[in-house]
Design a protein around this motif. Structure first.
Motif, PDB file in Angstrom:
ATOM      1  N   TRP A 274      85.835 113.004-124.853  1.00 12.15           N
ATOM      2  CA  TRP A 274      84.603 112.261-125.113  1.00 12.15           C
ATOM      3  C   TRP A 274      84.295 112.159-126.603  1.00 12.15           C
ATOM      4  O   TRP A 274      83.550 111.272-127.030  1.00 12.15           O
TER       5      TRP A 274
ATOM      6  N   ASP B 158      75.908 110.394-124.023  1.00 10.33           N
ATOM      7  CA  ASP B 158      77.075 111.279-124.084  1.00 10.33           C
ATOM      8  C   ASP B 158      76.858 112.552-123.268  1.00 10.33           C
ATOM      9  O   ASP B 158      77.788 113.070-122.647  1.00 10.33           O
TER      10      ASP B 158
ATOM     11  N   ALA C 146      85.717 106.519-122.497  1.00 11.36           N
ATOM     12  CA  ALA C 146      85.268 107.087-123.769  1.00 11.36           C
ATOM     13  C   ALA C 146      85.411 106.108-124.917  1.00 11.36           C
ATOM     14  O   ALA C 146      85.117 106.443-126.070  1.00 11.36           O
TER      15      ALA C 146
ATOM     16  N   ARG D 260      84.864 102.315-127.040  1.00 17.25           N
ATOM     17  CA  ARG D 260      83.699 101.614-127.581  1.00 17.25           C
ATOM     18  C   ARG D 260      83.534 100.212-127.003  1.00 17.25           C
ATOM     19  O   ARG D 260      82.686  99.455-127.463  1.00 17.25           O
TER      20      ARG D 260
ATOM     21  N   ARG E 229      81.535 104.130-123.374  1.00 15.69           N
ATOM     22  CA  ARG E 229      80.977 105.484-123.457  1.00 15.69           C
ATOM     23  C   ARG E 229      80.214 105.840-122.185  1.00 15.69           C
ATOM     24  O   ARG E 229      79.066 106.293-122.224  1.00 15.69           O
TER      25      ARG E 229
END
Length: 669
Positions: free
Chosen positions: A400, A490, A617, A619, A657
């Motif tokens: 992550w 997150d 994980a 973008r 994410r």
């Protein structure tokens, strides 16, 4: 004050109240004489001192007629003071009975406890004669596959919890209050893992800094609850554990049997060192005045010596019988299997724990490492026992964080860590965690790229530098809502990965609502607002997310099965696991290569239960098509893009994410 004493009996060890008085038995192979000392109610004035008249091999013993519950006592040992032989006898130092069941007050450090000509009697901790009642048999016995652990500090959990009476906050009794139990039940955890509860002593360097040892990993009386946590002694522990068990919760105690709070040769003399240093401690073969320090705390107990095995087993039985606890987590358990020539999975203490009738059916969890040579033993402990899996922690953090080349190892961790446990124990014995008491909190893990431990008084030298953390653009506190939203996102992704992986998930206290320690990743000396949960700042959205996720895990057998995944074809049924990446199923070795891969999907199948966990994980969003089955459809059940985990509307798109869970259902449901 004077009293008569007769030889008595060599068993049981310690001072134990019996009909007509108390029997006292003290183990020492090297002492020449052991004295019993009685004190007044304040513990400051010694009333009398008498030699134990009986001796049976290494056990000095005597019977004191008329001694009653509540009497305060200590021991003094006579013999040579010869550090070059590992001997530190000094009758000026009052010593705790290693088998004491209760202390008169919170142990406090004092200069007289350390090497000096001063008598430590007025200042040393005293044992209190008592006879605890056995706990009622109320153990919940939750199967491993259904277990969800919540690691907590008794004091920190309730110290600021509204609705708990002020006098009970920070104690076992506070933990039994309806407000505390209601939170745990609503959350959906099954098993509490309490940080050490046996009486401990603050280290001297902390005293000099005006700081306490908050965590309690510095024990001096293994059979006695610490008065800071249980001012009501065993009665308070027993009643609290019973209340939690009545509510359907298990209680495990973190026990420290690898070292004691006496430290190295310059540390205090409060018990074992003054009674029989060569028996209780593993000394340096080259220099018996020095200690082997595989625990990093100044000493380690000689766990293959009969005296240590006996002390450890009596301590565990005390917590099981008088406290009624459901099991134990063992700090640095590799030390307990260490012999002079290295780790032995069949060492005496490990074997004794595994076969003891009072312990063998309890939940046992090992921290499978220490600092000594060959100290990392993850996967080497007996089959019924759970093991803290730090490889899961590090792999999930790195993925992550955006590290490259992680998806192969991540798949192994999601599937139960077969590389560590297959052929030895089921996946449920992998105790998976992302954060624990030792390290960043979950909120800090995504808010700080480096530790900030200045408050510990060690110039930020303490605590690990290998946290694999990130800050989302700003180090620490910020008012930037975009950064705060990214940090919350997150946290949810990390929690989802933990909760829906094969194995037993462990949440650290406060992870469910955003508890921060301001970047301190070693808050062992912070008995204050840094460590105490601030319930007024709890994020209800994150709490709702964790509650939703745990409920989904609980009702989806595909996530909690006790067998390792193979991916093999099962005829008309789907394989037990199907892996896929951003575009294609991952069926060939080449599919797992590529350092920039930041997406991994898994479909788990167990009979009629079929579920998918998708982790992105990266973008950028990923479009993903799950494998279809006739008469079935996929329902998006949880999405970490939502603050509370409620599923988003978009089909087949996994946002950047984020983690998403799908559940397969019959069409039309």
């Amino acid at each position: 004050m004077s009293f008569e004493i007769t030889p008595g009996a060599p068993e049981p060890l310690g001072l134990r109240l019996v009909a007509g008085g108390a029997n006292v038995a003290v183990y020492s192979e090297t002492a020449e004489q052991i004295d019993l000392c009685l004190f007044d109610a304040t513990g400051a004035r010694e009333l009398s001192r008498v030699k134990l008249p009986g001796r049976a091999g290494p056990v000095f013993h005597g019977f004191v007629p008329g001694l009653k519950a509540g009497a305060l006592y200590g021991l003094r040992a006579h013999g040579p003071c010869a550090p070059e032989r590992g001997l530190y006898f000094d009758p000026r130092k009052l010593l705790l009975d290693p088998f004491a069941l209760e202390l008169n007050q919170t142990p406090r450090s004092h200069p007289s406890l350390f090497p000096s000509p001063d008598d430590s009697g007025p200042h040393a901790p005293k044992a209190k004669a008592c006879a605890p009642e056995p706990a009622p048999a109320r153990r919940a016995r939750i199967p491993w596959r259904d277990t969800v652990i919540y690691e907590m500090h008794v004091r920190g959990f309730t110290k600021r919890l509204g609705g708990v009476p002020e006098s009970l906050r920070g104690t076992f009794a506070g933990l039994a209050q309806p407000e505390a139990i209601a939170h745990l039940k609503r959350l959906g955890v099954t098993t509490l893992e309490l940080l050490p509860c046996a009486a401990w002593l603050d280290e001297r360097h902390l005293v000099d800094l005006g700081l306490p040892n908050y965590w309690g990993y510095s024990p001096i009386a293994l059979l006695a609850p610490d008065p800071r946590l249980a001012p009501g002694g065993w009665t308070e522990v027993r009643e609290t554990v019973a209340a939690l068990q009545t509510a359907g919760l298990e209680v495990l105690i973190d026990v420290v049997l690898n070292h004691s709070g006496e430290g190295d040769g310059h540390g205090p003399m409060v018990s074992l060192r003054g009674l029989d240093n060569p028996a209780y401690y593993r000394l340096s073969p080259e220099n018996p005045a020095g200690y082997i320090n595989d625990a990093g705390c100044g000493n380690i107990l000689q766990a293959d010596h009969p005296a240590v095995v006996r002390l450890a087993m009596d301590a565990l039985r005390a917590w099981a019988i008088y406290g009624g606890v459901d099991g134990f987590r063992f700090d640095l358990m590799t030390t307990l299997g260490r012999r002079a020539d290295g780790f032995d999975p069949h060492a005496p203490l490990l074997t004794a724990i595994a076969q003891d009738p009072a312990l063998r059916e309890l939940k046992i969890i090992s921290e499978p490492w220490d600092l000594g040579p060959g100290g990392y033993q993850l996967g080497a402990f007996p089959a019924p026992w759970g093991e803290w899996n730090d490889k899961f922690r590090d792999t999930v953090r790195k993925f992550w964080r955006g590290d490259s080349s992680m998806i192969g190892e991540l798949a192994t961790r999601l599937a139960g860590s077969a590389d560590l446990f297959a052929g030895k124990k089921p996946p449920s014995r992998s105790v998976n965690f992302v954060t624990a008491h030792d390290g960043f909190t979950l909120a800090d893990l995504v808010s700080y790229a480096r530790k900030h431990n200045e408050a510990n008084g060690e110039q930020n030298r303490d605590g690990t530098d290998a946290s694999f953390s990130w800050n989302n653009g700003v180090e620490g506190a910020t008012k930037d809502e975009a950064i705060l939203a990214a940090r919350r996102r997150d946290q949810r992704a990390l929690l989802a990965t933990l909760i829906f992986s094969r194995g037993t998930p462990m949440l650290s206290m406060g992870a469910e609502f955003g508890h921060s320690q301001n970047g301190n990743n070693n808050a062992y000396a912070q008995d204050n607002e840094v460590s105490w949960l601030d319930w007024d700042k709890a994020d209800p959205r994150l709490l709702a997310f964790v509650t939703r996720a745990l409920a989904l895990r609980r009702t989806t057998p595909a996530f909690t099965d006790e067998t390792f995944l193979t991916g093999a074809d099962q005829g008309d049924s789907p394989p037990d696991v199907e892996w896929f990446g951003e575009r294609d199923p991952m069926r060939a070795p080449d599919h797992w290569r590529g350092g920039e891969r930041l997406f991994l999907g898994a479909v788990f199948t167990l009979g009629e239960s079929r579920a998918a966990l998708l982790l992105n994980a990266g973008r950028a969003p990923v479009a993903c098509a799950l494998p279809p089955r006739a008469g079935k459809s996929w329902r998006r059940a949880l999405d970490t893009q939502s603050e509370d985990g409620a599923p988003r509307a978009e089909r087949g798109v996994i946002a950047a994410r984020s983690a998403v869970v799908f559940i397969e259902e019959n069409q039309g449901e």
